[in-house]
Design a protein around this motif. Structure first.
Motif, mmCIF file in Angstrom:
data_model
loop_
_atom_site.group_PDB
_atom_site.id
_atom_site.type_symbol
_atom_site.label_atom_id
_atom_site.label_comp_id
_atom_site.label_asym_id
_atom_site.label_seq_id
_atom_site.Cartn_x
_atom_site.Cartn_y
_atom_site.Cartn_z
ATOM 1 N N ILE A 63 0.866 -1.187 0.000
ATOM 2 C CA ILE A 63 0.000 0.000 0.000
ATOM 3 C C ILE A 63 0.895 1.227 0.000
ATOM 4 C CG2 ILE A 63 -1.658 1.329 1.367
ATOM 5 C CD1 ILE A 63 -2.769 -1.300 2.418
ATOM 6 N N GLU A 64 0.719 2.085 -0.991
ATOM 7 C CA GLU A 64 1.525 3.301 -1.110
ATOM 8 C C GLU A 64 0.588 4.488 -1.292
ATOM 9 O OE1 GLU A 64 5.588 1.903 -3.176
ATOM 10 O OE2 GLU A 64 3.800 1.406 -4.358
ATOM 11 N N GLU A 65 0.536 5.345 -0.278
ATOM 12 C CA GLU A 65 -0.368 6.491 -0.284
ATOM 13 C C GLU A 65 0.429 7.786 -0.127
ATOM 14 O OE1 GLU A 65 -3.473 5.916 -0.870
ATOM 15 O OE2 GLU A 65 -4.167 4.119 0.174
ATOM 16 N N LEU B 44 5.723 -1.240 8.051
ATOM 17 C CA LEU B 44 5.835 0.046 7.370
ATOM 18 C C LEU B 44 7.219 0.150 6.734
ATOM 19 C CD1 LEU B 44 4.235 2.170 10.217
ATOM 20 C CD2 LEU B 44 3.302 1.976 7.899
ATOM 21 N N PHE B 45 7.307 0.898 5.642
ATOM 22 C CA PHE B 45 8.602 1.082 4.997
ATOM 23 C C PHE B 45 8.629 2.433 4.276
ATOM 24 C CE2 PHE B 45 5.910 -0.666 1.710
ATOM 25 C CZ PHE B 45 6.311 -0.025 0.549
ATOM 26 N N ASN C 276 3.558 4.075 3.516
ATOM 27 C CA ASN C 276 3.883 2.867 2.754
ATOM 28 C C ASN C 276 3.842 1.664 3.687
ATOM 29 O OD1 ASN C 276 4.867 4.093 0.055
ATOM 30 N ND2 ASN C 276 6.006 5.237 1.600
ATOM 31 N N PHE C 277 3.067 0.650 3.285
ATOM 32 C CA PHE C 277 2.877 -0.514 4.144
ATOM 33 C C PHE C 277 2.910 -1.791 3.321
ATOM 34 C CE2 PHE C 277 0.010 -3.466 6.505
ATOM 35 C CZ PHE C 277 0.736 -3.555 7.685
ATOM 36 N N ALA D 21 12.876 3.730 13.968
ATOM 37 C CA ALA D 21 12.159 2.544 14.469
ATOM 38 C C ALA D 21 10.698 2.873 14.755
ATOM 39 C CB ALA D 21 12.834 2.031 15.737
ATOM 40 N N ILE D 22 9.816 1.985 14.314
ATOM 41 C CA ILE D 22 8.387 2.112 14.581
ATOM 42 C C ILE D 22 7.803 0.701 14.591
ATOM 43 C CG2 ILE D 22 7.734 2.384 12.133
ATOM 44 C CD1 ILE D 22 5.665 4.496 13.111
#
Length: 201
Positions: A62-64, A115-116, A107-108, A162-163
């Motif tokens: 997913i890219e928003e 996430l990335f 971005n997921f 980091a997340i």
């Protein structure tokens, strides 16, 4: 005889709860999948958020970005806290499949559930005192706040990028777990009753 009826009633009750959970899962198959994310800065500031999307139509990535209608995300909200856990503000970056921020980046990877890349969530209305989390996952993420009539942004805290992300359990699944717990408790109680009856005999 009473003990026998008690055992039967308890077993039927546990089975009914389990059956209801399975029925809910069948009648309402999971579509909207929800995740929560958390971020902690080096100075103790933090962010907690949630987002969801339709897992039946979502691509592998997913890219928003930007304002307006999103491709896949249905909602995204984030709250910020100071080192004393005082709420600094809550922002609904995406509501009803629409992004409110011109700076929004998300971005997921749905397969790895991580996430990335570029990340920018929260404020975007050009108001003094708005908070937003911005940067690159795995490199640097900064909690910033707008100032000087929103012409500049002050870095409040940051970390190494980091997340953490985790899936939120679905209500039907939670109900199913409760049913299994009830069934386990019933079986344990029945075992105890049988032991007591043997001791009395």
């Amino acid at each position: 005889m009473n003990n026998l009826w008690n055992k039967i009633a308890a077993t039927v009750s546990a089975s009914a709860v389990l059956g209801m959970a399975l029925a809910l899962e069948t009648v309402n198959p999971a579509q909207a999948i929800e995740f929560k994310f958390s971020w902690k800065g080096d100075a103790g500031y933090s962010a907690l958020g949630t987002f969801n999307y339709d897992e039946t139509t979502a691509p592998s990535k997913i890219e928003e970005s930007g304002p307006g209608k999103t491709e896949n995300l249905q909602s995204l909200s984030v709250s910020f806290f100071d080192p004393f856990n005082t709420l600094l503000g809550t922002y609904n970056t995406v509501t009803g499949g629409v992004s409110e921020s011109p700076f929004f980046k998300f971005n997921f990877d749905t397969s790895t559930q991580s996430l990335f890349g570029n990340f920018d969530v929260a404020g975007g209305k050009f108001i003094d005192g708005e908070n937003f989390l911005q940067g690159t996952i795995g490199s640097k993420l900064e909690l910033k706040q707008t100032a000087n009539q929103a012409t500049t942004a002050i870095t409040v805290d940051q970390n190494s990028g980091a997340i953490t992300v985790s899936r939120v359990p679905e209500p039907a699944s939670v109900l199913g777990l409760l049913a299994f717990g009830a069934l386990g408790a019933t079986l344990k109680r029945n075992k105890k009753l049988v032991s007591c009856q043997k001791a009395e005999a």
